[in-house]
Write a protein that holds these residues in place. Structure first.
Motif, PDB file in Angstrom:
ATOM      1  N   LEU A 220      22.004  62.169 127.062  1.00 58.26           N
ATOM      2  CA  LEU A 220      20.861  62.037 127.968  1.00 58.26           C
ATOM      3  C   LEU A 220      20.635  60.582 128.362  1.00 58.26           C
ATOM      4  CD1 LEU A 220      18.421  63.215 129.453  1.00 58.26           C
ATOM      5  CD2 LEU A 220      17.113  63.025 127.310  1.00 58.26           C
ATOM      6  N   LEU A 221      20.785  59.669 127.421  1.00 58.98           N
ATOM      7  CA  LEU A 221      20.610  58.251 127.734  1.00 58.98           C
ATOM      8  C   LEU A 221      21.689  57.755 128.705  1.00 58.98           C
ATOM      9  CD1 LEU A 221      19.693  56.924 124.158  1.00 58.98           C
ATOM     10  CD2 LEU A 221      18.156  57.140 126.114  1.00 58.98           C
ATOM     11  N   VAL A 222      22.914  58.202 128.492  1.00 55.54           N
ATOM     12  CA  VAL A 222      23.990  57.831 129.411  1.00 55.54           C
ATOM     13  C   VAL A 222      23.712  58.407 130.797  1.00 55.54           C
ATOM     14  CG1 VAL A 222      26.447  58.127 129.929  1.00 55.54           C
ATOM     15  CG2 VAL A 222      25.717  57.590 127.594  1.00 55.54           C
ATOM     16  N   ALA A 223      23.233  59.662 130.849  1.00 57.08           N
ATOM     17  CA  ALA A 223      22.896  60.279 132.127  1.00 57.08           C
ATOM     18  C   ALA A 223      21.781  59.502 132.831  1.00 57.08           C
ATOM     19  CB  ALA A 223      22.472  61.733 131.913  1.00 57.08           C
ATOM     20  N   THR A 224      20.837  58.981 132.045  1.00 61.31           N
ATOM     21  CA  THR A 224      19.751  58.179 132.622  1.00 61.31           C
ATOM     22  C   THR A 224      20.297  56.932 133.310  1.00 61.31           C
ATOM     23  OG1 THR A 224      18.243  58.949 130.893  1.00 61.31           O
ATOM     24  CG2 THR A 224      17.587  56.985 132.106  1.00 61.31           C
ATOM     25  N   VAL A 225      21.259  56.287 132.676  1.00 58.02           N
ATOM     26  CA  VAL A 225      21.885  55.105 133.273  1.00 58.02           C
ATOM     27  C   VAL A 225      22.613  55.475 134.562  1.00 58.02           C
ATOM     28  CG1 VAL A 225      23.668  53.349 132.960  1.00 58.02           C
ATOM     29  CG2 VAL A 225      22.099  53.888 131.086  1.00 58.02           C
ATOM     30  N   VAL A 226      23.378  56.563 134.533  1.00 58.37           N
ATOM     31  CA  VAL A 226      24.138  56.994 135.712  1.00 58.37           C
ATOM     32  C   VAL A 226      23.202  57.325 136.869  1.00 58.37           C
ATOM     33  CG1 VAL A 226      25.684  58.765 136.619  1.00 58.37           C
ATOM     34  CG2 VAL A 226      26.077  57.825 134.331  1.00 58.37           C
ATOM     35  N   LEU A 227      22.116  58.056 136.569  1.00 62.70           N
ATOM     36  CA  LEU A 227      21.151  58.413 137.622  1.00 62.70           C
ATOM     37  C   LEU A 227      20.481  57.171 138.199  1.00 62.70           C
ATOM     38  CD1 LEU A 227      19.478  61.563 136.015  1.00 62.70           C
ATOM     39  CD2 LEU A 227      21.127  61.506 137.887  1.00 62.70           C
ATOM     40  N   GLU A 228      20.244  56.169 137.357  1.00 61.49           N
ATOM     41  CA  GLU A 228      19.641  54.926 137.834  1.00 61.49           C
ATOM     42  C   GLU A 228      20.596  54.185 138.763  1.00 61.49           C
ATOM     43  OE1 GLU A 228      16.649  52.526 138.530  1.00 61.49           O
ATOM     44  OE2 GLU A 228      16.409  54.086 137.013  1.00 61.49           O
ATOM     45  N   ILE A 229      21.864  54.160 138.395  1.00 56.02           N
ATOM     46  CA  ILE A 229      22.855  53.493 139.240  1.00 56.02           C
ATOM     47  C   ILE A 229      22.992  54.210 140.581  1.00 56.02           C
ATOM     48  CG2 ILE A 229      25.315  52.950 139.450  1.00 56.02           C
ATOM     49  CD1 ILE A 229      25.356  52.531 136.414  1.00 56.02           C
TER      50      ILE A 229
END
Length: 297
Positions: free
Chosen positions: A119-128
């Motif tokens: 989920l944290l990695v997905a948060t970074v990807v969505l932010e990018i």
């Protein structure tokens, strides 16, 4: 300011985060305290970090491209620092599992941290990608993934396989280890056969397979037979099971235990009328308690 605070915290506490065995022996933590503190810190930091990012993402104005990049960069930095804490908490849990084996709670925590990391990695990807509004969907997928992983993994069977493998490999501590505290499990130097008897019938197939395996050392096989003898005794004592509680896993377990009767003839159940308990005497002369998990020489 929050990103700077997190960065300073990680730098200052780096030895605490990744000290591993050194923290157990030098700082006086027990394995359970070290693992639980890591998990508690991770959950608190992850929750408030995501709340902070989502909250500011909803209320702040980022009209200029530089503002959007600055906000995204700081958000990604905070999540990256939380991921460092996640790796630390995961390593601590693995250290605990290596020494004392798996339990249901440790397995749930283990799986949960993997999905939290996703989920944290997905948060970074969505932010990018500037798709921050899809965070709710990502969180839902992570929650469903966690829930689906547990039955797919078959937690009780997984616990038996991992703990038996640990016993076979010899990854054990000794009773007189100074690193074990009051909150750590007792008898870490022995396979906790009584814990196997507390698991569901899903644990029986791998337990029987390990007992019958030619590669299983005699001492481990002796202990596994004690667990199976206890389970067979419990089955005999509770033979009249209501049909409404029937399910395939229990039926299969009962069938396996019935097939094992000839192989368990060397195990003898001993009743302790005074303490309302039972123990089992193994062919190698060891005595195990069927209820409380006490190992007796």
């Amino acid at each position: 300011s929050v990103a700077v605070l997190f960065a300073l915290f990680v730098v200052i506490q780096f030895q605490y985060f990744f000290g591993g065995q050194a923290n157990i022996h030098i700082d006086g933590f027990t394995y359970s305290e070290y693992a639980r503190r890591g998990f508690g810190e991770l959950i608190a930091v992850a929750f408030f970090s995501l709340l902070l990012i989502l909250g500011f993402g909803a209320i702040t104005k980022r009209e200029a491209e530089s503002q959007r990049k600055t906000f995204s960069g700081l958000s990604i930095g905070i999540v990256a620092l939380v991921l460092v804490m996640l790796v630390s908490a995961y390593r601590r849990l693995v250290l605990y599992e290596t020494v004392y084996g798996f339990s249901e709670l440790r397995t749930y925590t283990h799986v949960f941290m993997i999905w939290l990391g996703a989920l944290l990695v997905a948060t970074v990807v969505l932010e990018i990608l500037r798709r921050e509004r899809m965070f709710a969907l990502a969180a839902l997928v992570a929650a469903l993934g966690f829930a689906a992983t547990l039955p797919i993994l078959n937690v009780d069977a997984f616990i038996v396989k991992q703990n038996v493998a640990r016993a076979v490999d010899g990854n054990l501590t000794f009773d007189n280890s100074p690193s074990r505290g009051a909150s750590d499990p007792v008898d870490a130097d022995q396979l906790d056969i009584s814990y196997f008897t507390e698991l569901s019938s899903d644990a029986l197939p791998p337990l029987v397979a390990s007992f019958r395996a030619d590669s299983t050392p005699a001492s481990v096989r002796d202990a596994l037979g004690a667990a199976l003898a206890c389970l067979r005794y419990q089955l005999d004592a509770n033979a009249d099971t209501d049909w409404r509680s029937y399910h395939f896993s229990r039926w299969n377990g009962m069938k396996l235990l019935e097939e094992l009767r000839p192989e368990l003839n060397g195990y003898f159940i001993q009743k302790d009328e005074e303490n309302w308990g039972t123990s089992v005497i193994t062919p190698l002369g060891e005595k195990y308690d069927c209820v409380r998990g006490i190992y007796w020489d």
